[in-house]
Write an enzyme that holds these catalytic residues in place. Structure first.
Site: not given
Ligand SMILES: C[S@@+](CC[C@H](N)C(=O)[O-])C[C@H]1O[C@@H](n2cnc3c(N)ncnc32)[C@H](O)[C@@H]1O
Length: 460
Positions: A85, A96, A178, A282, A311, A335, A382, A416
Site C-alpha cells: 500500500c 494497516c 485502499c 463479518q 451478541y 443483540e 461473539d 476479535c
C-alpha cells in the site's frame, strides 16, 4: 507485554521527537514491537522482532513507556517486505500496521500475541497457530492479503476528500484507493468525490458485489437547559470534532443511506441472510462461512437441545444453531442493535424455534434468558472488542435453569481481541472451567487483528 498494562504517566523530561537506535524484541498486543532504551519500554511501529532500527519517539507517556516510529531500518528481518500500500509509511495511513511484513510472518506474529495473552492473562500455555482464510479476491490479491475488506468507514478531510486517519491522530490521509478494500470498496468511486457537511462515509459490499454507501454526521444532542449545563462539565459522551457546536457539546451520529441497496445479501453455512447496510456482518468474505462451521463443530448440538447466542447480530450463528437443534429445540439470541434484531427476524423466519431479542447482554440478561429457556446446552458469544467481562462470564458459567442441565456443557467464544478473550478465559478457569480448544484465523490480513474461536468446558 501489553500497552494497557503500562503504569500511568508521571512527570519526566519528555523524549518526544528524540531519535534513538533500538534493538527490537518481540511483538506486543496491538501489533507494535517492544524495545527498551535507558530503562524505558518503547512500542515501535513498522518494525519486526530481531531488527535494529533508528526510531523517532512520537509519544512520551512519562515514566516507563513511549511510542516510536521506525524512520530507518539499520538491520532488517528476513520477514520484512515493501508495503504493497503506497499510504503505509510513518505519518501515512494508520489503517494497516502489518503492511511491511510478509503474510506468513504476519500470522506468526499474531500467533505469538495470542499465545502471550493467554500466558499473561489466563496463566495458560497454549500452542497457537493462525490459519489463513485467503481473501476470495480475484486477480492475485488472494495471495497478497489484499482486496478482502468489505466494509470501510472513511474519514472526511477538511476539504471534503475521503481517507483514513494517520496513526493516533485526527489528521485524515486522503486516499484514491485502499488496497485491502474488496472490489467496489477499496476502489469505490466515492473516493474521488468531495464530501461536504459529513464526518464519515461508510462503504460496504455484499456477496453479490452490490455496494451500499452511508454517510455519518455528528449532530448535537438536544438537552434541557439544566442537562446542558451539567453535560458541559462532564467528560463522558461523544464530543463533536468540529467547531460550530462549541467544545464539549454532546453529539450523536446521524446516518443517511446515500447509494446502493438498503439490504446487503450474504450466504454462510448454506443459508442466505439479508443485512441492513449499516448493520454488522463479518468483514472478511470467508469469515462468516468458516466461523459458522467452527461454531457448529465446537457446539456439537443434538436435535431437541437449547442454545443461547449472545451478541447475535443479524442471526448468523443463531440460524446455524437452529439448524442443528431442529424444530424440537430452541435457540435464543440477544443483540443490542435494533437494526440487526430487525434483520434477524427476517433471516430466522423459516426457523420459528429460533429468535433474536433486542437486549443488552448483561449478567442479569443472561441469567434471565437461561431461566426462560429452562437451561441451555451450549452458549455461543461473539462480543465486541471489549469482550464479555467478568459479570457476563460469571452468569454464563453458573447458568442453571429449572429442570435443565445444571450448567451448559460448552461455551463457544468468538473473539476479535485476544487480550479480552484471555481475561474472560481466566474468569472461566477460576470458576472451574477449562479451555478445551482454540483456533485462530487471519481474518484481517495486513493488520495486527486476529479472530479466535475458543471452546470452554466445565472441568469434569
Ligand atoms: C462482533 S458482532 C457479532 C455479530 C454476529 N455474531 C455475527 O457474527 O454476525 C458483535 C455484535 O454485538 C452487538 N453488541 C455490542 N455490544 C452489545 C451489548 N452490550 N449487548 C448486546 N449486543 C451488543 C453489536 O451490535 C454486534 O451486532
Amino acid at each position: 507485554m501489553s500497552e494497557q498494562d503500562r503504569p500511568a504517566p508521571v512527570d519526566n523530561p519528555s523524549w518526544l521527537g528524540r531519535r534513538v537506535e533500538l534493538r527490537i524484541e518481540s511483538v506486543a498486543h496491538g501489533g507494535h514491537c517492544v524495545a527498551r532504551h535507558e530503562g524505558r519500554v518503547i512500542f515501535v511501529r513498522h518494525t519486526l522482532p530481531g531488527e535494529h532500527v533508528l526510531a523517532e519517539i512520537t509519544e512520551d507517556r512519562g515514566g516507563s513507556f513511549c511510542r516510536a516510529d521506525a524512520v530507518e531500518v539499520l538491520a532488517s528481518s528476513p520477514d520484512r517486505m515493501p508495503p504493497p500500500c503506497p499510504y503505509a509509511h510513518p505519518g501515512g495511513c494508520g489503517g494497516c500496521d502489518f503492511q511491511h511484513v510478509a503474510l506468513a510472518a504476519q500470522r506468526g506474529l499474531k500467533a505469538h500475541v495470542v499465545a502471550e495473552q493467554l500466558r499473561r492473562l489466563a496463566a495458560l500455555e497454549w500452542p497457537v497457530t493462525v490459519e489463513e482464510l485467503g481473501s476470495g479476491a480475484p486477480d492475485g490479491n488472494e495471495r497478497a492479503g489484499l482486496g478482502w475488506r468489505r466494509r470501510v468507514r472513511f474519514a472526511v478531510a477538511p476539504d471534503g476528500q475521503l481517507g483514513l486517519r494517520a496513526h493516533r491522530s485526527h489528521t485524515v490521509i486522503a486516499l484514491d484507493h485502499c488496497p485491502i478494500g474488496a472490489p467496489g470498496v477499496g476502489d469505490s468511486s466515492v473516493l474521488g468525490a468531495r464530501w461536504i457537511g459529513v464526518d464519515e462515509v461508510e462503504v460496504a459490499a455484499d456477496d453479490e458485489g452490490e455496494v451500499a454507501v452511508l454517510s455519518h454526521r455528528e449532530v448535537p444532542v438536544r438537552q434541557s437547559r439544566d442537562r446542558k449545563h451539567h453535560a458541559g462539565k462532564q467528560h463522558g459522551g461523544k464530543q463533536h470534532a468540529g467547531q460550530q457546536h462549541g467544545r464539549g457539546t454532546r453529539t450523536r451520529t446521524s446516518t443517511e443511506h446515500v447509494a446502493g441497496p438498503e439490504l446487503l445479501r450474504y450466504s454462510a453455512g448454506g443459508r442466505h441472510f439479508e443485512v441492513s447496510a449499516g448493520s454488522f456482518w463479518q468483514t472478511h468474505p470467508r469469515a462468516a462461512d468458516v466461523f459458522t462451521e467452527q461454531v457448529l463443530a465446537a457446539a456439537e448440538l443434538a436435535a431437541g437441545e437449547k442454545a443461547l447466542d449472545l451478541y447475535a447480530g443479524s442471526g448468523l450463528f443463531t440460524a446455524a444453531l437452529a439448524g442443528a437443534v431442529g424444530p424440537s429445540g430452541q435457540v435464543l439470541g440477544l443483540e443490542a442493535a435494533g437494526g440487526a434484531v430487525h434483520d434477524a427476524a427476517s433471516n430466522l423466519a423459516a426457523l420459528p424455534w429460533a429468535r433474536v431479542r433486542r437486549a443488552a447482554v448483561t449478567g442479569a440478561a443472561v441469567t434471565a434468558a437461561v431461566t426462560e429457556l429452562d437451561g441451555v446446552a451450549v452458549i455461543v458469544l461473539d462480543p465486541p472488542r471489549t469482550g464479555a467481562g467478568r459479570e457476563v462470564m460469571s452468569a454464563m458459567l453458573s447458568a442453571a435453569g429449572g429442570s435443565g442441565p445444571a450448567r451448559p456443557r460448552a461455551i463457544v467464544y468468538v473473539a476479535c481481541d485476544p487480550a479480552a478473550l484471555a481475561r474472560d478465559i481466566r474468569t472461566a478457569t477460576d470458576e472451574g472451567w477449562q479451555l478445551a480448544g482454540l483456533r485462530a484465523f487471519d481474518a484481517f490480513p495486513m493488520t495486527h487483528h486476529v479472530e479466535c474461536i475458543a471452546v470452554l468446558r466445565p472441568v469434569a
